[in-house]
Motif scaffolding. Sequence first.
Motif, mmCIF file in Angstrom:
data_model
loop_
_atom_site.group_PDB
_atom_site.id
_atom_site.type_symbol
_atom_site.label_atom_id
_atom_site.label_comp_id
_atom_site.label_asym_id
_atom_site.label_seq_id
_atom_site.Cartn_x
_atom_site.Cartn_y
_atom_site.Cartn_z
ATOM 1 N N MET A 1 -17.542 57.196 16.754
ATOM 2 C CA MET A 1 -18.159 55.885 16.595
ATOM 3 C C MET A 1 -17.812 54.951 17.745
ATOM 4 O O MET A 1 -18.567 54.063 18.095
ATOM 5 C CB MET A 1 -17.721 55.260 15.274
ATOM 6 N N LYS B 1 -22.087 51.457 6.806
ATOM 7 C CA LYS B 1 -23.377 52.069 7.107
ATOM 8 C C LYS B 1 -23.689 51.976 8.592
ATOM 9 O O LYS B 1 -24.194 52.929 9.204
ATOM 10 C CB LYS B 1 -24.471 51.377 6.294
ATOM 11 N N SER B 2 -23.363 50.846 9.200
ATOM 12 C CA SER B 2 -23.667 50.644 10.617
ATOM 13 C C SER B 2 -22.777 51.499 11.509
ATOM 14 O O SER B 2 -23.179 51.897 12.602
ATOM 15 C CB SER B 2 -23.513 49.159 10.989
ATOM 16 N N SER C 1 -20.950 54.495 10.438
ATOM 17 C CA SER C 1 -20.936 55.937 10.169
ATOM 18 C C SER C 1 -22.264 56.511 9.695
ATOM 19 O O SER C 1 -22.452 57.727 9.710
ATOM 20 C CB SER C 1 -19.881 56.254 9.111
ATOM 21 N N GLY C 2 -23.176 55.644 9.237
ATOM 22 C CA GLY C 2 -24.426 56.131 8.682
ATOM 23 C C GLY C 2 -24.293 56.580 7.234
ATOM 24 O O GLY C 2 -25.267 57.005 6.616
ATOM 25 N N SER C 3 -23.068 56.489 6.673
ATOM 26 C CA SER C 3 -22.811 56.882 5.288
ATOM 27 C C SER C 3 -22.458 55.658 4.462
ATOM 28 O O SER C 3 -22.091 54.614 4.994
ATOM 29 C CB SER C 3 -21.658 57.883 5.219
ATOM 30 N N SER C 4 -22.552 55.798 3.144
ATOM 31 C CA SER C 4 -22.109 54.731 2.254
ATOM 32 C C SER C 4 -20.626 54.927 1.950
ATOM 33 O O SER C 4 -20.058 55.998 2.191
ATOM 34 C CB SER C 4 -22.917 54.750 0.956
#
Length: 304
Positions: free
Chosen positions: A116, A224-225, A227-230
Amino acid sequence: MKNSNNGIDILEQQMTNNEDICCSCGNINSFPKAFFDNYKVADVGIIVCTSGRFNFSCEDMEYVVNKGETAFLSRDVYFSITSHSDDCSVVIIMYRVDSIRDILGSTIVGMKFIEMLNPRDCWVMHTGHESELTKYSELLAVGNSDDNVFATNERRLLLLSLTYRLCGIFREISKDGDNASSRKLETYMQLMQLIDQYHTHERGVKFYADRLCLSPKYLTSLVKSVSGSSVQQLVFKAITKKAISLITTTDKSIKEIADYLNFPNASAFGTFFKKQVGMSPINYRQNEGVKKVTIIGQAKGNNS
């Protein structure tokens, strides 16, 4: 230090065999043939320029790496060496994180941090740690033979140590700039550490948001911004990783594992596990058992 010609031969062989760890075992004065034709990086790619310079293209961008600089290549990117000086020598380390996944522990947090921190396909810079990375390449020459289990395990531990070193290097870099991106990453790291500590008991976003003195909505957006995960997906991944470890490395019953992970019963745990992994805990254990028997049988066959 390894002979340059021997180093490139070893690296070429490792790449031909599609090995999890491919390294030059010290300085080499040429590049693998595959590097000149759109080579895909599996997980981690490191090329240290120890003398001269080289040029490469990566995802339609051109880069120059001079003596004392390191090129870091990100997961799944394609790159090609386009030219190099006559006096160019490099140290190359390419490896898959899966090769040490079972001993990573919370280090996977650091690997995500590295990903990241560098959202670009690659970057080139002088880190001040080039000599250390060179030494790791030399040390990783041990354990190339499958018939020495001690050397092989030593090699995996060296790779784990290198992963920690990379985490430290990137953390140093991130602290150089006090910007919004660095603060986001630091918060993300703190969250991952909390998940590592509490995932067997706490699965709600509110718990982790309270610990970080943030609102659940803001934490959800930040994660979310980055890692793209919740947040819940990250918690579920941690639970699944722990469940797999307990299933494959202990003789605990499925009910005992369900209790340890704070599921109401074995059935609820089984439903969760199958949704995450694609098979029931019992089938997963049996499948892994068959794999181990097969590996042992192959080893005995090779030794006979």
